[in-house]
Design a protein around this motif. Sequence first.
Motif, mmCIF file in Angstrom:
data_model
loop_
_atom_site.group_PDB
_atom_site.id
_atom_site.type_symbol
_atom_site.label_atom_id
_atom_site.label_comp_id
_atom_site.label_asym_id
_atom_site.label_seq_id
_atom_site.Cartn_x
_atom_site.Cartn_y
_atom_site.Cartn_z
ATOM 1 N N SER A 20 0.807 -1.221 0.000
ATOM 2 C CA SER A 20 0.000 0.000 0.000
ATOM 3 C C SER A 20 0.840 1.271 0.000
ATOM 4 N N SER A 21 2.145 1.115 -0.133
ATOM 5 C CA SER A 21 3.036 2.272 -0.105
ATOM 6 C C SER A 21 2.898 3.116 -1.360
ATOM 7 N N VAL A 22 2.978 4.430 -1.177
ATOM 8 C CA VAL A 22 2.928 5.339 -2.327
ATOM 9 C C VAL A 22 4.142 5.142 -3.234
ATOM 10 N N SER A 23 5.196 4.530 -2.698
ATOM 11 C CA SER A 23 6.405 4.305 -3.494
ATOM 12 C C SER A 23 6.346 3.004 -4.297
ATOM 13 N N LEU A 24 5.262 2.244 -4.181
ATOM 14 C CA LEU A 24 5.134 1.028 -4.981
ATOM 15 C C LEU A 24 5.159 1.425 -6.456
ATOM 16 N N PRO A 25 6.072 0.876 -7.232
ATOM 17 C CA PRO A 25 6.251 1.357 -8.620
ATOM 18 C C PRO A 25 5.217 0.816 -9.596
ATOM 19 N N VAL A 26 3.958 1.240 -9.411
ATOM 20 C CA VAL A 26 2.897 0.807 -10.312
ATOM 21 C C VAL A 26 2.246 1.991 -11.026
ATOM 22 N N GLY A 27 2.691 3.200 -10.718
ATOM 23 C CA GLY A 27 2.221 4.361 -11.450
ATOM 24 C C GLY A 27 0.876 4.920 -11.037
ATOM 25 N N GLY A 28 0.409 4.584 -9.824
ATOM 26 C CA GLY A 28 -0.875 5.095 -9.381
ATOM 27 C C GLY A 28 -0.941 6.610 -9.337
#
Length: 231
Positions: A20-28
């Motif tokens: 759930s981290s904002v740094s997850l590299p999925v481009g949300g």
Amino acid sequence: MTDQSALLTTPGLLRLLQLSSVSLPVGGFAFSQGLEYAVESGWVSNMAKTRDWIAMQLHETQALIDLPVLKGAMQAVAAADEARWSEWNDLILASRETRELRLTDTAMGEALVRLLKSLDVTLPAYALNAEGDISFVALYAWPAVQWQIPYESAATGLSWAWLENQVAAATKLVPLGQTQAQQLLSDLQTLIPQTIEISHGVEEDEIGGSLPAMAIASAKHETQYTRLFRS
């Protein structure tokens, strides 16, 4: 009494924070989901209207579509039923009202496939063989189950990540100050437990929601004169 300090250090919780981290590299961060057009049109112009816009989506999209699909997809993954998981994937993609809203889900899904491969998460053959579009929400079920994250926690993490990205988009677009953004997060996060509770009562044949203004904003975003976001 439960040892709260132990809960905060469990591997499952740490994995949930990673997902759930904002740094997850999925481009949300690249998708406003119609908000950019809504701001340009004057539908969303201040903190109060931003709150109403996001709160409505929590109820109509998260509670009635995304979270019930996540729950069903997690059950399919736990049962090792890839065919059933594929049905949930198709259902949520069919529930996206515009091409741009579908793109939000599938672009993030493709990015999550690449990430999970690097983390040695077992993925469905459908994803590995690139047989079709993959929903980020449906794919989220695979690491959640394998990392022993229960549905309530996975739903909380997914909702939080979505909420944080929406508030971040509003901060740039409305615009809002950083303090206002934190006030919005503090306010809107209190709706997440209710959102999850509603999702428990949504049967498969009841899944679906309709936000005409958001659908119109999403469709018109494609032809905006200037854009910061992909949707």
